[in-house]
Scaffold this motif. Structure first.
Motif, PDB file in Angstrom:
ATOM      1  N   HIS A  58       3.467 -25.927 -25.381  1.00  0.00           N
ATOM      2  CA  HIS A  58       4.730 -26.661 -25.232  1.00  0.00           C
ATOM      3  C   HIS A  58       5.774 -26.192 -26.233  1.00  0.00           C
ATOM      4  O   HIS A  58       6.947 -26.514 -26.111  1.00  0.00           O
ATOM      5  N   GLN A  59       5.362 -25.386 -27.223  1.00  0.00           N
ATOM      6  CA  GLN A  59       6.306 -24.874 -28.211  1.00  0.00           C
ATOM      7  C   GLN A  59       6.806 -23.476 -27.876  1.00  0.00           C
ATOM      8  O   GLN A  59       7.689 -22.955 -28.554  1.00  0.00           O
ATOM      9  N   ASP A  60       6.240 -22.861 -26.840  1.00  0.00           N
ATOM     10  CA  ASP A  60       6.582 -21.481 -26.503  1.00  0.00           C
ATOM     11  C   ASP A  60       7.576 -21.443 -25.347  1.00  0.00           C
ATOM     12  O   ASP A  60       7.480 -22.219 -24.391  1.00  0.00           O
ATOM     13  N   GLN A  61       8.509 -20.473 -25.459  1.00  0.00           N
ATOM     14  CA  GLN A  61       9.440 -20.256 -24.353  1.00  0.00           C
ATOM     15  C   GLN A  61       8.829 -19.356 -23.290  1.00  0.00           C
ATOM     16  O   GLN A  61       9.105 -19.502 -22.105  1.00  0.00           O
ATOM     17  N   TYR A  62       7.987 -18.424 -23.733  1.00  0.00           N
ATOM     18  CA  TYR A  62       7.333 -17.502 -22.809  1.00  0.00           C
ATOM     19  C   TYR A  62       5.832 -17.528 -23.050  1.00  0.00           C
ATOM     20  O   TYR A  62       5.354 -17.909 -24.125  1.00  0.00           O
ATOM     21  N   GLY A  63       5.092 -17.117 -22.016  1.00  0.00           N
ATOM     22  CA  GLY A  63       3.648 -17.064 -22.129  1.00  0.00           C
ATOM     23  C   GLY A  63       3.179 -15.780 -22.783  1.00  0.00           C
ATOM     24  O   GLY A  63       3.945 -14.840 -22.994  1.00  0.00           O
ATOM     25  N   GLN A  64       1.879 -15.739 -23.106  1.00  0.00           N
ATOM     26  CA  GLN A  64       1.274 -14.544 -23.679  1.00  0.00           C
ATOM     27  C   GLN A  64      -0.126 -14.367 -23.100  1.00  0.00           C
ATOM     28  O   GLN A  64      -0.782 -15.330 -22.707  1.00  0.00           O
ATOM     29  N   ARG A  65      -0.543 -13.112 -23.039  1.00  0.00           N
ATOM     30  CA  ARG A  65      -1.871 -12.815 -22.528  1.00  0.00           C
ATOM     31  C   ARG A  65      -2.881 -12.903 -23.663  1.00  0.00           C
ATOM     32  O   ARG A  65      -2.728 -12.255 -24.694  1.00  0.00           O
ATOM     33  N   MET A  66      -3.915 -13.712 -23.476  1.00  0.00           N
ATOM     34  CA  MET A  66      -4.956 -13.873 -24.481  1.00  0.00           C
ATOM     35  C   MET A  66      -6.288 -14.107 -23.792  1.00  0.00           C
ATOM     36  O   MET A  66      -6.348 -14.599 -22.662  1.00  0.00           O
ATOM     37  N   LYS A  67      -7.357 -13.767 -24.491  1.00  0.00           N
ATOM     38  CA  LYS A  67      -8.667 -14.148 -24.001  1.00  0.00           C
ATOM     39  C   LYS A  67      -8.813 -15.664 -24.126  1.00  0.00           C
ATOM     40  O   LYS A  67      -8.349 -16.274 -25.094  1.00  0.00           O
ATOM     41  N   ILE A  68      -9.464 -16.251 -23.141  1.00  0.00           N
ATOM     42  CA  ILE A  68      -9.606 -17.707 -23.128  1.00  0.00           C
ATOM     43  C   ILE A  68     -10.281 -18.184 -24.414  1.00  0.00           C
ATOM     44  O   ILE A  68      -9.817 -19.128 -25.065  1.00  0.00           O
ATOM     45  N   LYS A  69     -11.363 -17.518 -24.778  1.00  0.00           N
ATOM     46  CA  LYS A  69     -12.108 -17.931 -25.965  1.00  0.00           C
ATOM     47  C   LYS A  69     -11.251 -17.829 -27.217  1.00  0.00           C
ATOM     48  O   LYS A  69     -11.252 -18.737 -28.066  1.00  0.00           O
ATOM     49  N   ASP A  70     -10.482 -16.733 -27.353  1.00  0.00           N
ATOM     50  CA  ASP A  70      -9.667 -16.534 -28.552  1.00  0.00           C
ATOM     51  C   ASP A  70      -8.593 -17.607 -28.668  1.00  0.00           C
ATOM     52  O   ASP A  70      -8.322 -18.125 -29.761  1.00  0.00           O
TER      53      ASP A  70
END
Length: 755
Positions: free
Chosen positions: A88-100
Motif C-alpha cells: 500500500h506504500q508503493d506506487q509501482y509493483g516489483q518482481r520478487m520471489k514469494i518467499k523472499d
C-alpha cells in the motif's frame, strides 16, 4: 478449456463457476466478482491508527502469483516462486520471489505460515472450479494445461483473499516494459521445462514403466490407459528441476479408495517429498529450484535473451552461443530501447563500453549502426569482459515512389512529429514553383527556405519521390559551384574551421569537393592542418571545440582554442583570402561571436571573411547518458538561432542557417548518440569514384510538374579527370548546407573582385 470456462465472466466480473455454485464468499476465500476485470488498480484497505498502541496490520499488499494447472480431473497444479508484489506504500509493483517478499515483511516463522495459506487459498478455489466443471463434463484432457494469474490481497492477515483471476499472464504494477517481458519469459520457459519432457506415448515400454510405477506406489492394477499416462506425466513433472512447486494435490489424508487416481497422485508426491526432506530442510527452501546464482563468479558468460522495444527481428534468431546478429528497421524507427539479460545473475551486462549502462535508449541513424553488448564478471572489482555480442542495425531510408507521370510539387519546413514553430503549417503543403530565370541568386546563406519534393498527393508523404527532394530558398537560389570554379576561387586561400563534429563534416565535404577526392580523414578532436589541397594551392585547418570530454576546469576556452587555431595556421592575410568558419550543433551563442571579433581585431585580422554556421537539430531523443531536449527547449533554440544570425549580420559576418535546413529533416540523422550528425564518412572499396560522384551536379529545373529550382540534396560534383579517393562524405542534408557554404565563399570572392 474447463478452466477457461470456469473463470469466464458471466457479467459484472462474476465468475462462471461462482454463478452456478452454492458456495458463498464466507465458504470460499475469493471475491465472487473476480473474473474478467483484468488490469484494475488494486484498492488497498486504509490503515486505521488508533490512539492506543495497537500494532499496525501485519501485511497490506497485493500479490500476483502464477499457477500452472496440468490436469483438471483429477486436479494437479503448480505454483511459480516468482510474484509481482505491491504494498500500500508503493506506487509501482516489483518482481520478487514469494518467499523472499514474505520473509522480508513477516519474518521466518510467520512467512512460512503465509506460504501455507497461499497454497491453501488457491487450492480451495481451484478445487471449487474443477468440481463444478467435473459435474458438467467427464471428458478428461491429459495433455491440456492452463496458466493462470491469481491476484491475492493481504489486508492485515497472513491469509489472503483472491480478488482477481486471469486466464493469461498479467503483470499489473510492473512499470517497465522489459520487466514485464523478462518475467513473462521466465515463467513461460519454466512452464515449458515442466511440460515439454521427452514425448510420452503408450508404447510397450511405456506400459512396462507404468506397471512398475503402479506396483511401486500402491500395487494397483487395472487402471485405464489415460490414468497411466497422467500418472507417468505427473511423475516426470515432479522430477523436473523448475521454479514451479507442486500446489495440488497436497492433502495429507488419502482417499478411502487406495487405487483412486487422486490417491496414487498423492503417493507419488509423498515419495518425492520424502526424498527432498532427506536432503535438505524444506523450511529453508520451499522450491526445488537451483541455488541463487547471483553470488559468486560469472561461470556462464552468455546472454539469455536480448529484449528490445520496439521488438527487433534478429537474424539469425537469438541463440546464446551466437555472438553476431543483424536486423532491419523502417525509416520511422529512430530509437530502440535495449535490455540484454544474462544467463547468470552473477554476470553483468554493459552496452557499448566496460562501464556502460545495462539498459539504454539507442538512437538509430540512417544506414548501419552497431550495438555492442559486453558480458562481464560482476565478482571482479574492475569489469573483465568475457563475451561480446554485436547487433548490426540497418535503418532504411525514407520510402520513395518514383515519378513516371503527372505529379504535384509539395514543400515542407517542419515535421509534424516535432513542431518547432506552432504557428506555421507542418508536413507537406502544396507548393507553387517559380521559374529559375525569374529568380536572383541569394544574397546571404541565411535566407529562409523549405524542402520541395514531387508527389502524387501532398496529403500522403508515401506518394513522394524522396530521391528528388531539394532545398528551395524563398525567392532566390544558391548558385552551384562546379569543380574548376571552386578550385579557382580557393586558390591562395586559407580556410580555418573551429567547432564540433558537425562543423568538421562541412570541412571534409569542402576538401572532397575541391580535390574531387578525400584521402585523409579522421575523427579529429584537436587541431589539424591540411596543406595538400587543390594541388598545394589551398590550406585548410581545424580546431575542435568544445572539448566536452575534459573536466570543465581543464577545457580550453573558446578564446584559447581560436587563438591556437590562428597561430597554427600562420601566416594569414588580413583579407578575404583568409576564411574562418565557426559553429556547431548547439553550443554557439552570441558571446562567441563577440569573442571572434575581439580576437580578430587583436590579431589584426579584422578584414577576413567570417562564416557562421548556426545551430542545428539534435539531442531531441531521450537518449541515456547525454542531455535530452524537450519540445519547449527546442523551440527556445530556434529563437537563440535567430539571435545568432542577427548578431552575425550586425558584425558583418556571413551566416548559414543550418537550423532551418535540419529542422524539417530531423529524422534523417546518421550515426551518433546525439542524433545531430547529418554526415558520415564511408570508406570506398576501390579507387573508383562512388556512383554519386560520377555525374555533374543535379539541378531541379522548372517544368509544369517539376518540384522547383532548389539545390538537390543528392547533388554532387565530380572532376572525372582526377582519380577518386579512399573516403567519401555522404549525407544529403550536410551536403546541402555545405554547398551553400561553397556558394557563398566563391560568390563573395567574385563580389570582392568586382568592387
Amino acid at each position: 478449456p474447463g478452466l477457461m470456462e470456469a473463470f469466464s465472466d458471466v457479467g459484472g466480473g462474476l465468475c462462471h463457476f461462482s454463478a452456478h455454485s452454492q458456495l458463498t464468499e464466507l465458504d470460499l476465500p475469493m471475491k465472487p466478482h473476480s473474473c474478467g476485470l483484468a488490469n484494475q488498480k488494486p484498492h488497498f484497505p486504509q490503515d486505521r491508527h488508533s490512539p492506543s498502541k495497537a500494532p499496525p496490520p501485519v501485511l497490506v499488499a497485493m500479490m500476483n502469483v502464477y499457477i500452472l494447472v496440468t490436469s483438471l480431473t483429477p486436479l494437479t497444479s503448480f505454483l511459480h516462486d516468482i510474484s509481482v508484489v505491491m504494498t500500500h506504500q508503493d506506487q509501482y509493483g516489483q518482481r520478487m520471489k514469494i518467499k523472499d517478499f514474505l520473509l522480508q515483511q513477516l519474518g521466518p516463522t510467520t512467512s512460512n505460515e503465509a506460504v501455507g495459506q497461499i497454497n491453501r487459498v488457491i487450492g480451495a478455489v481451484l478445487q471449487a472450479a474443477s468440481a463444478k466443471e467435473k459435474q458438467e463434463s467427464d471428458i478428461r484432457c491429459v495433455l491440456c494445461f492452463q496458466l493462470l494469474t491469481f491476484s491475492l490481497l493481504f489486508s492485515g492477515s497472513t491469509t489472503p483473499v483472491v480478488v482477481q483471476v486471469d486466464t493469461k499472464l498479467t503483470f499489473t504494477g510492473l512499470r517497465d516494459t522489459f520487466q514485464r517481458q523478462i518475467t513473462r519469459d521466465l515463467i513461460l520457459e519454466d512452464m515449458l521445462a515442466v511440460l515439454l519432457r521427452p514425448p510420452t506415448h503408450l508404447s510397450s515400454e511405456t506400459h512396462l514403466s507404468l506397471e512398475k510405477l503402479m506396483e511401486q506406489y500402491g500395487g494397483c492394477r487395472g487402471t485405464n490407459a489415460v490414468d497411466f499416462l497422467l500418472l507417468l506425466r505427473f511423475n516426470q513433472q515432479l522430477k523436473t528441476t523448475s521454479a514451479f512447486q507442486l500446489l495440488y494435490p497436497s492433502s495429507p489424508s488419502l482417499s478411502s479408495a487406495p487405487c483412486d487416481i487422486s490417491s496414487l497422485l498423492l503417493k507419488i508426491n509423498h515419495y518425492y517429498e520424502f526424498q527432498t526432506s532427506s536432503r535438505e530442510n524444506r523450511m529453508n527452501k520451499w522450491t526445488n529450484q537451483q541455488p541463487d546464482s547471483s553470488q559468486g563468479a560469472c561461470v556462464d558468460p552468455h546472454l539469455r535473451q536480448i529484449y528490445t522495444d520496439p521488438a527487433l527481428i534478429l537474424t539469425p534468431p537469438f541463440n546464446p552461443k551466437v555472438k553476431e546478429y543483424h536486423t532491419e528497421v523502417n525509416f520511422d524507427t529512430v530509437m530502440v530501447r535495449i535490455r540484454p539479460e544474462p544467463v547468470s545473475a552473477a554476470c553483468r551486462v554493459h552496452l557499448d563500453e566496460h562501464r556502460g549502462p545495462r539498459m539504454v535508449n539507442f538512437p538509430i541513424g540512417l544506414g548501419s549502426s552497431e550495438i555492442s553488448i559486453l558480458v562481464t564478471d560482476g565478482a571482479e572489482p574492475l569489469p573483465v569482459v568475457m563475451t561480446i555480442y554485436k547487433v548490426q542495425v540497418y535503418r532504411e531510408s525514407r520510402p520513395s515512389l518514383p515519378m513516371f507521370g503527372d505529379h504535384v510539387t509539395c514543400s515542407f519546413a517542419q515535421d509534424c512529429g516535432l513542431r518547432v514553430l506552432p504557428g506555421l503549417p507542418c508536413g507537406l503543403q502544396p507548393h507553387r514553383s517559380e521559374s529559375r530565370s525569374l529568380l536572383q541568386s541569394c544574397s546571404s546563406g541565411k535566407t529562409p527556405g523549405r524542402w520541395v519534393v514531387p508527389c502524387l498527393s501532398c496529403s500522403d508523404n508515401r506518394t513522394c519521390d524522396w530521391r528528388e527532394v531539394a532545398w528551395q530558398p524563398d525567392n532566390c537560389y544558391h548558385p552551384l559551384v562546379d569543380s574548376p570554379l571552386l578550385q579557382d576561387c580557393l586558390t591562395s586561400r586559407k580556410v580555418l574551421f573551429i567547432g564540433d563534429s558537425t562543423n568538421r563534416g562541412m570541412m571534409y565535404f569542402l576538401m572532397e569537393r575541391v580535390n574531387s577526392s578525400l584521402k585523409d580523414w579522421g575523427k579529429a578532436h584537436d587541431t589539424l592542418v591540411y596543406q595538400n589541397l587543390n594541388g598545394g594551392r589551398t590550406q585548410v585547418s581545424y580546431s575542435y571545440y568544445p572539448q566536452f570530454w575534459l573536466e570543465k576546469n581543464e577545457r580550453p576556452t573558446f578564446r584559447e582554442a581560436l587563438l591556437q587555431l590562428i597561430h597554427r595556421s600562420q601566416p594569414l592575410l588580413n583579407s578575404n583570402q583568409t576564411i574562418l568558419v565557426v559553429g556547431g550543433v548547439q553550443w554557439l551563442n552570441t558571446n562567441h561571436l563577440r569573442t571572434v571579433q575581439e580576437v580578430l581585431d587583436r590579431e589584426s585580422l579584422g578584414d577576413i571573411l567570417v562564416v557562421v554556421k548556426s545551430l542545428g537539430m539534435g539531442f531531441h531523443l531521450p537518449v541515456d547518458g547525454i542531455r535530452s531536449l524537450s519540445l519547449t527547449e527546442i523551440q527556445n533554440l530556434f529563437r537563440e538561432n535567430e539571435d545568432i544570425i542577427s548578431t552575425a549580420e550586425h558584425l558583418g559576418y556571413e551566416a548559414i542557417d543550418t537550423f532551418g535546413i535540419t529542422m524539417g529533416r530531423h529524422k534523417e540523422f546518421l550515426q551518433g548518440r546525439c542524433a545531430c550528425h547529418f554526415h558520415e564518412v564511408e570508406k570506398l572499396r576501390s579507387s573508383k569514384p562512388p556512383d554519386s560522384l560520377a555525374s555533374t551536379t543535379k539541378w531541379t529545373r522548372t517544368t509544369q510538374t517539376g518540384p522547383g529550382t532548389g539545390l538537390s540534396s543528392l547533388s554532387t560534383v565530380q572532376d572525372t579527370d582526377q582519380a577518386g579517393g579512399t573516403f567519401h562524405i555522404r549525407g544529403p542534408v550536410n551536403q546541402v548546407y555545405s554547398e551553400i557554404l561553397l556558394s557563398r565563399l566563391c560568390l563573395r570572392a567574385r563580389e570582392e573582385v568586382i568592387r
